[in-house]
Design a protein around this motif. Structure first.
Motif, PDB file in Angstrom:
ATOM      1  N   ASP A  69     -43.056 -25.603  86.733  1.00 32.58           N
ATOM      2  CA  ASP A  69     -43.505 -26.970  86.421  1.00 32.58           C
ATOM      3  C   ASP A  69     -43.907 -27.224  84.972  1.00 32.58           C
ATOM      4  O   ASP A  69     -44.334 -28.332  84.659  1.00 32.58           O
ATOM      5  CB  ASP A  69     -44.657 -27.397  87.337  1.00 32.58           C
ATOM      6  N   THR A  70     -43.807 -26.260  84.093  1.00 35.71           N
ATOM      7  CA  THR A  70     -44.122 -26.531  82.687  1.00 35.71           C
ATOM      8  C   THR A  70     -43.490 -25.448  81.816  1.00 35.71           C
ATOM      9  O   THR A  70     -42.751 -24.589  82.304  1.00 35.71           O
ATOM     10  CB  THR A  70     -45.643 -26.619  82.472  1.00 35.71           C
ATOM     11  N   TYR A  71     -43.760 -25.510  80.531  1.00 32.77           N
ATOM     12  CA  TYR A  71     -43.241 -24.498  79.611  1.00 32.77           C
ATOM     13  C   TYR A  71     -43.805 -23.116  79.960  1.00 32.77           C
ATOM     14  O   TYR A  71     -44.802 -22.998  80.675  1.00 32.77           O
ATOM     15  CB  TYR A  71     -43.653 -24.852  78.180  1.00 32.77           C
ATOM     16  N   PRO A  72     -43.194 -22.033  79.438  1.00 37.49           N
ATOM     17  CA  PRO A  72     -43.738 -20.687  79.671  1.00 37.49           C
ATOM     18  C   PRO A  72     -45.206 -20.591  79.257  1.00 37.49           C
ATOM     19  O   PRO A  72     -45.670 -21.301  78.357  1.00 37.49           O
ATOM     20  CB  PRO A  72     -42.859 -19.802  78.786  1.00 37.49           C
ATOM     21  N   ALA A  73     -45.941 -19.689  79.904  1.00 42.71           N
ATOM     22  CA  ALA A  73     -47.392 -19.573  79.697  1.00 42.71           C
ATOM     23  C   ALA A  73     -47.758 -19.343  78.237  1.00 42.71           C
ATOM     24  O   ALA A  73     -48.798 -19.829  77.769  1.00 42.71           O
ATOM     25  CB  ALA A  73     -47.957 -18.455  80.565  1.00 42.71           C
ATOM     26  N   ASP A  74     -46.929 -18.624  77.502  1.00 43.94           N
ATOM     27  CA  ASP A  74     -47.262 -18.354  76.103  1.00 43.94           C
ATOM     28  C   ASP A  74     -47.230 -19.608  75.244  1.00 43.94           C
ATOM     29  O   ASP A  74     -47.754 -19.601  74.125  1.00 43.94           O
ATOM     30  CB  ASP A  74     -46.333 -17.282  75.528  1.00 43.94           C
ATOM     31  N   THR A  75     -46.638 -20.673  75.745  1.00 46.63           N
ATOM     32  CA  THR A  75     -46.718 -21.956  75.041  1.00 46.63           C
ATOM     33  C   THR A  75     -48.158 -22.451  75.015  1.00 46.63           C
ATOM     34  O   THR A  75     -48.620 -23.014  74.010  1.00 46.63           O
ATOM     35  CB  THR A  75     -45.804 -22.998  75.710  1.00 46.63           C
ATOM     36  N   VAL A  76     -48.871 -22.240  76.125  1.00 48.10           N
ATOM     37  CA  VAL A  76     -50.282 -22.638  76.178  1.00 48.10           C
ATOM     38  C   VAL A  76     -51.084 -21.818  75.166  1.00 48.10           C
ATOM     39  O   VAL A  76     -51.937 -22.359  74.439  1.00 48.10           O
ATOM     40  CB  VAL A  76     -50.857 -22.444  77.594  1.00 48.10           C
ATOM     41  N   TYR A  77     -50.795 -20.530  75.092  1.00 46.47           N
ATOM     42  CA  TYR A  77     -51.456 -19.682  74.086  1.00 46.47           C
ATOM     43  C   TYR A  77     -51.168 -20.207  72.678  1.00 46.47           C
ATOM     44  O   TYR A  77     -52.068 -20.289  71.833  1.00 46.47           O
ATOM     45  CB  TYR A  77     -50.963 -18.245  74.223  1.00 46.47           C
ATOM     46  N   PHE A  78     -49.929 -20.581  72.433  1.00 48.99           N
ATOM     47  CA  PHE A  78     -49.542 -21.102  71.119  1.00 48.99           C
ATOM     48  C   PHE A  78     -50.319 -22.372  70.784  1.00 48.99           C
ATOM     49  O   PHE A  78     -50.839 -22.533  69.668  1.00 48.99           O
ATOM     50  CB  PHE A  78     -48.035 -21.364  71.119  1.00 48.99           C
ATOM     51  N   GLU A  80     -53.214 -23.197  71.965  1.00 53.58           N
ATOM     52  CA  GLU A  80     -54.610 -22.804  71.741  1.00 53.58           C
ATOM     53  C   GLU A  80     -54.802 -22.266  70.323  1.00 53.58           C
ATOM     54  O   GLU A  80     -55.825 -22.530  69.675  1.00 53.58           O
ATOM     55  CB  GLU A  80     -55.025 -21.746  72.758  1.00 53.58           C
ATOM     56  N   GLU A  81     -53.816 -21.526  69.839  1.00 52.13           N
ATOM     57  CA  GLU A  81     -53.893 -21.012  68.472  1.00 52.13           C
ATOM     58  C   GLU A  81     -53.736 -22.136  67.448  1.00 52.13           C
ATOM     59  O   GLU A  81     -54.360 -22.100  66.380  1.00 52.13           O
ATOM     60  CB  GLU A  81     -52.829 -19.928  68.251  1.00 52.13           C
ATOM     61  N   LEU A  82     -52.927 -23.126  67.768  1.00 48.79           N
ATOM     62  CA  LEU A  82     -52.829 -24.298  66.887  1.00 48.79           C
ATOM     63  C   LEU A  82     -54.168 -25.025  66.808  1.00 48.79           C
ATOM     64  O   LEU A  82     -54.560 -25.513  65.740  1.00 48.79           O
ATOM     65  CB  LEU A  82     -51.750 -25.256  67.389  1.00 48.79           C
ATOM     66  N   ASN A 113     -45.840 -33.851  79.244  1.00 49.04           N
ATOM     67  CA  ASN A 113     -47.188 -34.413  79.357  1.00 49.04           C
ATOM     68  C   ASN A 113     -48.216 -33.512  78.675  1.00 49.04           C
ATOM     69  O   ASN A 113     -49.170 -33.996  78.062  1.00 49.04           O
ATOM     70  CB  ASN A 113     -47.564 -34.598  80.831  1.00 49.04           C
ATOM     71  N   MET A 114     -48.025 -32.195  78.788  1.00 49.93           N
ATOM     72  CA  MET A 114     -48.935 -31.254  78.139  1.00 49.93           C
ATOM     73  C   MET A 114     -48.896 -31.431  76.620  1.00 49.93           C
ATOM     74  O   MET A 114     -49.947 -31.460  75.960  1.00 49.93           O
ATOM     75  CB  MET A 114     -48.559 -29.819  78.509  1.00 49.93           C
ATOM     76  N   LEU A 115     -47.699 -31.576  76.068  1.00 49.11           N
ATOM     77  CA  LEU A 115     -47.584 -31.788  74.617  1.00 49.11           C
ATOM     78  C   LEU A 115     -48.223 -33.110  74.204  1.00 49.11           C
ATOM     79  O   LEU A 115     -48.887 -33.191  73.157  1.00 49.11           O
ATOM     80  CB  LEU A 115     -46.117 -31.767  74.192  1.00 49.11           C
ATOM     81  N   GLU A 116     -48.040 -34.128  75.028  1.00 44.49           N
ATOM     82  CA  GLU A 116     -48.619 -35.442  74.707  1.00 44.49           C
ATOM     83  C   GLU A 116     -50.143 -35.382  74.701  1.00 44.49           C
ATOM     84  O   GLU A 116     -50.793 -35.943  73.807  1.00 44.49           O
ATOM     85  CB  GLU A 116     -48.136 -36.491  75.699  1.00 44.49           C
TER      86      GLU A 116
END
Length: 217
Positions: A69-78, A80-82, A113-116
């Motif tokens: 349902d969304t991008y790979p989990a490491d996208t969330v880590y990315f 968070e680092e941003l 939606n997460m990016l938005e």
């Protein structure tokens, strides 16, 4: 010359996400952009190359697959680092592209939606995205190989025009391109995909009785 950074969020350097990243680079380069593709996964231990490129760009395009349902989990880590390096965010336009195995688009939209939501909390201007169903079945082949290839090609071309002009891209572009089939066809496709997954599991020695790797965690 305008600068755009295209970030491949997939762990693969080949495949559908990379095919789409290459499409973006080729199109933007023809529109007087300096467009660079960077890969997230080889840079997970040192995100500086991505942070520098983001700081220098006017446009950021994030391209990746839909995993549950969304991008790979490491996208969330990315992301968070941003958030920890907000000095590189200064109003750039942010676009997302997400592709997944399901033919309908609503199961993949949560990635956009997460990016938005992220852009709204930090100094980025979210300008829309594009969702492509059945991307996994393409495995890097051109978009015209899809059953709804003509519609997807047309919609994606309009999306790229929006990106080049730094305009907002509306969801109706990918909703209009969505493959529409009777429910029975979706059911048969799901059966076929499940059989393929079962076959791949057996080939790799992963049986139904295999011990869960999470039992001792």
């Amino acid at each position: 010359m305008k600068k755009a950074v295209i970030i491949n969020l997939s762990p693969r350097k080949t495949g559908t996400s990379m095919m789409l990243a290459n499409r973006c680079q080729t199109f933007l380069s023809s529109r007087d952009y300096q467009a660079e593709i960077l890969h997230l996964y080889p840079n997970l231990k040192n995100l500086n190359p991505l942070l520098v490129a983001i700081n220098d760009a006017q446009t950021i395009i994030m391209v990746g697959p839909c995993y549950i349902d969304t991008y790979p989990a490491d996208t969330v880590y990315f992301l968070e680092e941003l958030e920890k390096n907000q000095d590189v965010l200064h109003g750039q336009g942010l676009y997302g592209i997400i592709q997944g195995g399901m033919p309908y688009v609503h199961t993949h939209e949560s990635g956009l939606n997460m990016l938005e939501l992220f852009a709204g909390d930090y100094d980025l201007s979210y300008k829309g995205g594009f969702v492509i169903g059945m991307g996994a079945m393409l495995n890097g082949q051109p978009l015209d190989k899809l059953l709804n290839g003509k519609k997807v090609e047309h919609g994606f071309g309009l999306f790229l025009e929006n990106v080049a002009k730094q305009e907002i891209s509306q969801p109706n572009l990918y909703h209009h391109a969505q493959l529409r089939m009777p429910g029975l066809v979706y059911y048969l496709m799901a059966k076929m995909m499940n059989r393929r997954i079962d076959k791949q599991r057996r080939e790799k020695g992963i049986g139904d009785q295999a011990k869960s790797p999470y039992e001792n965690l």
